[in-house]
Design a protein around this motif. Structure first.
Motif, PDB file in Angstrom:
ATOM      1  N   ALA A  44      93.384  34.290  25.970  1.00  0.00           N
ATOM      2  CA  ALA A  44      94.684  34.137  25.761  1.00  0.00           C
ATOM      3  C   ALA A  44      95.566  34.736  26.854  1.00  0.00           C
ATOM      4  CB  ALA A  44      95.117  35.141  24.238  1.00  0.00           C
ATOM      5  N   PRO A  45      96.836  33.861  27.270  1.00  0.00           N
ATOM      6  CA  PRO A  45      97.267  34.585  28.374  1.00  0.00           C
ATOM      7  C   PRO A  45      97.782  35.814  28.403  1.00  0.00           C
ATOM      8  CG  PRO A  45      97.828  32.254  27.930  1.00  0.00           C
ATOM      9  CD  PRO A  45      96.985  32.692  26.648  1.00  0.00           C
ATOM     10  N   PHE A  46      98.110  36.237  27.274  1.00  0.00           N
ATOM     11  CA  PHE A  46      98.655  37.794  27.123  1.00  0.00           C
ATOM     12  C   PHE A  46      97.595  38.802  27.364  1.00  0.00           C
ATOM     13  CE2 PHE A  46      99.275  41.816  24.750  1.00  0.00           C
ATOM     14  CZ  PHE A  46     100.570  42.130  25.045  1.00  0.00           C
ATOM     15  N   TYR A  47      96.462  38.726  27.038  1.00  0.00           N
ATOM     16  CA  TYR A  47      95.373  39.481  27.419  1.00  0.00           C
ATOM     17  C   TYR A  47      94.434  39.157  28.637  1.00  0.00           C
ATOM     18  CZ  TYR A  47      95.734  41.341  22.724  1.00  0.00           C
ATOM     19  OH  TYR A  47      96.263  42.051  21.537  1.00  0.00           O
ATOM     20  N   GLU A  75     105.409  43.054  20.670  1.00  0.00           N
ATOM     21  CA  GLU A  75     104.929  42.185  21.645  1.00  0.00           C
ATOM     22  C   GLU A  75     104.549  40.754  21.003  1.00  0.00           C
ATOM     23  OE1 GLU A  75     103.164  45.083  24.908  1.00  0.00           O
ATOM     24  OE2 GLU A  75     102.070  45.114  23.002  1.00  0.00           O
ATOM     25  N   LEU A  76     103.793  40.729  19.758  1.00  0.00           N
ATOM     26  CA  LEU A  76     103.113  39.766  19.246  1.00  0.00           C
ATOM     27  C   LEU A  76     104.653  38.808  18.760  1.00  0.00           C
ATOM     28  CD1 LEU A  76     101.033  38.116  18.001  1.00  0.00           C
ATOM     29  CD2 LEU A  76     101.243  39.690  15.767  1.00  0.00           C
ATOM     30  N   ALA A  77     105.347  39.542  18.052  1.00  0.00           N
ATOM     31  CA  ALA A  77     106.687  38.621  17.669  1.00  0.00           C
ATOM     32  C   ALA A  77     107.385  38.046  18.810  1.00  0.00           C
ATOM     33  CB  ALA A  77     107.748  39.614  17.141  1.00  0.00           C
ATOM     34  N   ARG A  82     101.394  33.207  23.573  1.00  0.00           N
ATOM     35  CA  ARG A  82     100.459  33.748  24.596  1.00  0.00           C
ATOM     36  C   ARG A  82      99.406  34.403  24.019  1.00  0.00           C
ATOM     37  NH1 ARG A  82     102.092  37.114  28.647  1.00  0.00           N
ATOM     38  NH2 ARG A  82     100.828  36.100  30.188  1.00  0.00           N
ATOM     39  N   PHE A  83      99.386  34.542  22.914  1.00  0.00           N
ATOM     40  CA  PHE A  83      98.214  35.311  22.075  1.00  0.00           C
ATOM     41  C   PHE A  83      97.281  34.187  21.851  1.00  0.00           C
ATOM     42  CE2 PHE A  83     101.168  38.693  21.930  1.00  0.00           C
ATOM     43  CZ  PHE A  83     100.572  39.880  21.673  1.00  0.00           C
ATOM     44  N   LEU A  84      97.606  33.072  21.725  1.00  0.00           N
ATOM     45  CA  LEU A  84      96.739  31.807  21.277  1.00  0.00           C
ATOM     46  C   LEU A  84      95.275  31.879  22.298  1.00  0.00           C
ATOM     47  CD1 LEU A  84      99.033  29.181  19.868  1.00  0.00           C
ATOM     48  CD2 LEU A  84      97.565  30.532  18.653  1.00  0.00           C
ATOM     49  N   MET A 109     101.197  34.503  13.008  1.00  0.00           N
ATOM     50  CA  MET A 109      99.957  34.497  13.014  1.00  0.00           C
ATOM     51  C   MET A 109      99.255  33.367  12.694  1.00  0.00           C
ATOM     52  SD  MET A 109      97.082  36.093  13.534  1.00  0.00           S
ATOM     53  CE  MET A 109      98.322  37.498  14.129  1.00  0.00           C
ATOM     54  N   GLY A 110      98.427  32.789  13.471  1.00  0.00           N
ATOM     55  CA  GLY A 110      97.699  31.583  13.431  1.00  0.00           C
ATOM     56  C   GLY A 110      96.212  31.798  13.053  1.00  0.00           C
ATOM     57  N   LEU A 111      95.747  31.049  12.274  1.00  0.00           N
ATOM     58  CA  LEU A 111      94.374  31.372  11.508  1.00  0.00           C
ATOM     59  C   LEU A 111      93.421  29.708  11.718  1.00  0.00           C
ATOM     60  CD1 LEU A 111      94.644  33.244   8.290  1.00  0.00           C
ATOM     61  CD2 LEU A 111      94.196  33.985  10.312  1.00  0.00           C
TER      62      LEU A 111
END
Length: 352
Positions: A44-47, A75-77, A82-84, A109-111
């Motif tokens: 994920a780009p964020f991490y 940050e998630l919101a 970028r969390f995907l 949130m995506g599952l």
């Protein structure tokens, strides 16, 4: 009293035989799982940006892991795409939740299908605490949409061999009394807000006393007053299921001993931190509940702050489980210039 069904579930997931896992082996497994989770999170780009400096083989200890920065709901919101770690078309269920207490953008949130599969298995184990195969459970969470919370709970109940029935999600007392009398469920699953009116309704109280063995509260904060009122008015056991959307709807469940939440240890790693820093509090002290996903595919989260106040409880549980448990949620963390306090939200509050 039987041991929490979480134990056998965790034992199998961590490669142990038998019904009760060895806590030391669970901890070793979790440390290795944290390494795998961080490797996946860097997709994920964020991490990728945040964790790029970590050496190979990190972490070699829980203390090393505890030096990582936390992730906040803000940050998630603000930066959800970028969390995907997968393409957006690989997300089977997208959830949007308003960010509590702020005017900022809502959280998303995506599952993936694999994430949903784990949630279904979690619901199966959660309700095995109070429900037997062949019994009926009444669910008040909405279930019209595929992969909605109610739909997932119902599918998890079918895996347990139970019979899910869906009631009026508004909690209308007349309709609830009718459903209880018509289907005679052994358990009822609802958010606290869905039962507030029903707890003062004579017809619902009579119907509940005639059939229910348990009420399982989920989604909102559950006060001790509400627990007592529910048990008194409905004449049954009351269980609190700890969850959040970011946990893929599953965090922990009380057992028959009612002594803290048994945790989803093979899929989530929990910590309790000082609300004013990223450091863990001393054992048994109250702090902010933080979790890291261990097997999440779509949106991994590393040391995600929940805003919930609680303390970690050591094993063994009175039920016989040797694993640690999370104490009851005491309220929400409020940060001020002078430090931090804990407040109890209005949701779920009641009087005996």
């Amino acid at each position: 009293m039987r041991v929490s069904p979480f134990d056998a579930w965790i034992a199998a997931a961590t490669g142990q035989s038998g019904e009760i896992p060895d806590p030391a082996r669970v901890a070793d497994w979790q440390l290795a799982a944290l390494g795998r989770s961080l490797d996946h999170a860097r997709l994920a780009p964020f991490y990728r940006d945040r964790l790029s400096h970590l050496p190979a083989g990190f972490p070699d200890s829980f203390a090393a892991f505890a030096a990582l920065p936390t992730t906040t709901p803000a940050e998630l919101a603000a930066d959800f795409p970028r969390f995907l770690t997968v393409p957006q078309d690989a997300i089977a269920r997208m959830v949007t939740v308003a960010t509590s207490g702020t005017t900022g953008p809502p959280k998303r949130m995506g599952l993936t299908d694999d994430d949903i599969e784990e949630t279904l298995d979690c619901f199966r184990v959660v309700m095995a605490v109070t429900l037997e195969p062949g019994e009926t459970v009444l669910i008040l969470f909405p279930a019209e949409k595929p992969d909605s919370v109610g739909d997932l709970i119902g599918r998890g109940m079918r895996r347990l061999g139970a019979n899910p029935i869906f009631g009026d999600p508004t909690g209308n007392p007349a309709r609830l009394a009718e459903a209880l009398l018509a289907h005679r469920p052994k358990s009822l699953i609802a958010a606290p807000s869905q039962l507030l009116a029903a707890l003062d309704d004579v017809a619902v109280m009579a119907a509940a006393r005639a059939t229910l063995r348990s009420v399982v509260y989920a989604s909102d904060f559950v006060s001790s007053e509400l627990r007592g009122k529910t048990a008194n008015r409905f004449g049954c056991r009351v269980f609190d299921y700890y969850s959040a959307t970011e946990m893929a709807y599953g965090g922990g469940m009380e057992c028959l001993a009612g002594s803290g939440y048994h945790l989803r240890e093979a899929q989530l790693y929990f910590e309790v931190l000082d609300p004013g820093s990223d450091a863990p509090v001393a054992a048994g002290e109250v702090g902010e509940v933080v979790f890291t996903t261990l097997s999440r595919r779509g949106v991994p989260l590393v040391r995600y702050r929940t805003g919930d106040a609680a303390r970690m409880l050591p094993g063994p549980c009175p039920c016989g489980s040797p694993l640690r448990r999370l104490g009851p949620i005491l309220g929400r963390i409020n940060r001020t210039e002078a430090g931090w306090t804990v407040s109890n939200p209005d949701k779920g509050r009641g009087t005996p």
